[in-house]
Design a protein around this motif. Structure first.
Motif, short mmCIF file in Angstrom:
data_model
loop_
_atom_site.label_atom_id
_atom_site.label_comp_id
_atom_site.label_asym_id
_atom_site.label_seq_id
_atom_site.Cartn_x
_atom_site.Cartn_y
_atom_site.Cartn_z
N ALA A 244 1.03 -0.92 -0.06
CA ALA A 244 0.16 0.53 -0.46
C ALA A 244 0.70 1.36 0.37
O ALA A 244 0.38 2.65 -0.45
CB ALA A 244 -1.28 -0.67 1.19
N LEU A 245 1.84 1.38 0.90
CA LEU A 245 2.98 2.62 0.87
C LEU A 245 3.24 2.63 -0.40
O LEU A 245 3.28 3.44 -0.90
CB LEU A 245 3.77 1.90 1.86
N GLY A 246 3.69 1.46 -1.10
CA GLY A 246 4.16 1.40 -2.70
C GLY A 246 3.16 2.47 -3.62
O GLY A 246 4.27 3.27 -4.35
N ARG A 247 2.60 1.78 -3.53
CA ARG A 247 1.77 2.42 -4.03
C ARG A 247 1.37 3.82 -4.54
O ARG A 247 1.21 4.47 -5.10
CB ARG A 247 -0.27 1.46 -3.89
N TYR A 248 1.19 4.15 -2.90
CA TYR A 248 1.51 5.88 -2.31
C TYR A 248 2.29 6.62 -2.88
O TYR A 248 1.81 6.99 -3.70
CB TYR A 248 0.86 5.79 -1.27
N LEU A 249 3.62 6.42 -3.15
CA LEU A 249 4.58 6.81 -3.39
C LEU A 249 5.09 6.77 -5.09
O LEU A 249 4.86 7.60 -5.41
CB LEU A 249 6.61 5.81 -2.38
N ALA A 250 4.26 5.92 -5.24
CA ALA A 250 4.38 5.39 -6.97
C ALA A 250 3.49 6.42 -7.42
O ALA A 250 3.30 7.07 -8.70
CB ALA A 250 3.70 4.07 -7.67
N ARG A 251 2.72 6.79 -6.88
CA ARG A 251 1.69 8.15 -7.27
C ARG A 251 2.07 9.04 -7.23
O ARG A 251 2.04 10.19 -7.79
CB ARG A 251 0.33 8.36 -6.71
N GLN A 252 2.80 9.46 -6.45
CA GLN A 252 3.46 10.54 -6.25
C GLN A 252 5.23 11.54 -6.63
O GLN A 252 5.09 12.03 -7.31
CB GLN A 252 4.50 10.11 -4.96
N ASP A 253 5.86 9.86 -7.43
CA ASP A 253 6.41 9.65 -8.74
C ASP A 253 5.59 9.95 -9.48
O ASP A 253 6.45 11.11 -10.62
CB ASP A 253 6.75 8.60 -8.47
N GLU A 254 4.76 9.78 -9.87
CA GLU A 254 3.57 9.60 -10.99
C GLU A 254 3.15 11.18 -11.02
O GLU A 254 3.23 11.90 -12.03
CB GLU A 254 2.39 10.00 -11.03
N LEU A 255 3.24 11.96 -10.23
CA LEU A 255 2.72 13.71 -9.55
C LEU A 255 4.26 14.33 -10.52
O LEU A 255 4.25 15.19 -10.77
CB LEU A 255 2.40 13.81 -8.65
N LEU A 256 5.46 13.83 -9.26
CA LEU A 256 6.50 14.94 -10.14
C LEU A 256 6.81 14.32 -11.54
O LEU A 256 7.10 15.49 -12.12
CB LEU A 256 7.28 13.57 -9.21
N ALA A 257 6.46 12.77 -12.00
CA ALA A 257 6.83 12.70 -13.43
C ALA A 257 6.62 14.23 -14.52
O ALA A 257 6.70 14.03 -15.20
CB ALA A 257 7.15 11.87 -13.57
N SER A 258 5.33 14.82 -13.52
CA SER A 258 4.26 14.85 -14.89
C SER A 258 3.96 16.89 -15.22
O SER A 258 3.35 17.54 -15.39
CB SER A 258 2.98 14.75 -14.47
N ALA A 259 5.31 17.23 -13.78
CA ALA A 259 4.29 18.35 -13.20
C ALA A 259 5.51 19.70 -13.94
O ALA A 259 5.39 20.66 -13.63
CB ALA A 259 5.07 18.91 -11.60
N PHE A 260 5.59 19.13 -14.52
CA PHE A 260 6.96 20.11 -15.33
C PHE A 260 7.10 20.35 -16.61
O PHE A 260 6.73 19.22 -17.39
CB PHE A 260 8.85 20.01 -14.93
N ASP A 261 7.02 21.71 -17.26
CA ASP A 261 7.41 22.26 -18.84
C ASP A 261 8.68 23.20 -19.62
O ASP A 261 8.47 23.89 -18.28
CB ASP A 261 6.20 22.73 -18.70
N ASP A 262 9.09 22.48 -19.70
CA ASP A 262 10.42 23.04 -20.01
C ASP A 262 10.44 24.62 -20.51
O ASP A 262 11.42 25.42 -20.90
CB ASP A 262 11.12 21.61 -20.14
N ARG A 263 9.09 24.74 -21.46
CA ARG A 263 8.84 26.11 -21.17
C ARG A 263 8.90 27.05 -20.65
O ARG A 263 8.47 28.49 -20.91
CB ARG A 263 7.95 25.71 -22.65
N ARG A 264 8.69 26.22 -19.33
CA ARG A 264 7.91 27.65 -18.81
C ARG A 264 9.24 27.59 -17.21
O ARG A 264 9.48 27.09 -17.12
CB ARG A 264 6.97 27.31 -17.40
N PRO A 265 9.07 29.14 -16.72
CA PRO A 265 9.99 29.31 -16.01
C PRO A 265 10.52 27.96 -14.17
O PRO A 265 8.59 27.51 -14.29
CB PRO A 265 10.09 30.80 -14.97
N ALA A 266 11.27 27.45 -14.01
CA ALA A 266 11.47 26.33 -13.09
C ALA A 266 11.07 26.36 -11.31
O ALA A 266 10.03 25.50 -11.44
CB ALA A 266 13.00 26.00 -13.01
N LEU A 267 11.22 27.70 -10.77
CA LEU A 267 10.77 27.87 -9.94
C LEU A 267 9.13 28.42 -9.46
O LEU A 267 8.68 27.55 -8.69
CB LEU A 267 11.80 29.53 -9.28
#
Length: 205
Positions: A58-81
């Motif tokens: 169950a914890l691994g499933r939760y952490l995998a969802r966090q990883d998915e959120l991190l992986a989809s969070a950024f757009d290199d065309r926009r400022p990083a901060l």
């Protein structure tokens, strides 16, 4: 040959995750799991192993969802901060869905470490991935002139991830979202290069 399973294992893991998230590992009994998952003990043991194994899954499933959120969070065309600041808002919001129970990962670290090595390894891997993802964005911020020259991307990533972990604990006692937001705003103000600050925004020197 055993009978085929008549339940959705992923849905059951989601329900187990919520049970452990709300109550913690020790306080969640097998009777809680039987009632909450609507499965007999034998079915739980056959599909997932013992209570500890189910918790780790169950914890691994939760952490995998966090990883998915991190992986989809950024757009290199926009400022990083600004994107990093938005990411932390999204992480905090995601951890608010479980009846004010805080972050499942942080709660598990506080309850089970340092004595549970399997949970410790899951936590270490997750924190390492988070720092690496944040550091990559901070490196982009450095190259674009957004990041203060007083701190390197790796140091800043460790600072931000540690801050968010601490805030997850603090807001269980002080759940005012304005205070959490103000703390994150202060951290980002310290990390931002004075030259990159919008007009009228004061950045500590």
């Amino acid at each position: 040959m055993g009978r085929p399973r008549t339940f959705d294992e992923e849905a059951i893991l989601d329900r187990a995750m919520l049970l452990f998230w709300r109550k913690g590992y020790e306080a969640t009994s097998m009777n809680d799991l039987v009632d909450g998952l609507e499965l007999g003990r034998g079915s739980i043991y056959a599909a997932f192993g013992d209570k500890h194994r189910l918790f780790v899954l169950a914890l691994g499933r939760y952490l995998a969802r966090q990883d998915e959120l991190l992986a989809s969070a950024f757009d290199d065309r926009r400022p990083a901060l600004p994107q990093l600041r938005e990411l932390f808002d999204r992480l905090m919001a995601a951890d608010s869905v479980c009846s004010g129970s805080g972050c499942f990962s942080v709660n598990s670290i506080a309850e089970l470490l340092p004595y549970d090595e399997e949970v410790a390894e899951l936590a270490r891997r997750s924190l390492r991935r988070s720092e690496e993802t944040v550091a990559a964005q901070l490196e982009r911020a450095r190259l674009s002139g957004e990041l203060s020259t007083a701190v390197g991307p790796g140091q800043a990533a460790h600072l931000l991830v540690t801050l968010v972990q601490g805030l997850q604990i603090m807001r269980k006692a002080d759940p005012d979202p304005a205070r959490t937001a103000a703390c994150l705003d202060s951290a980002f103000a310290l990390l931002q290069s004075p030259a990159a600050a919008p007009a009228g925004v004061l950045v500590p020197s």
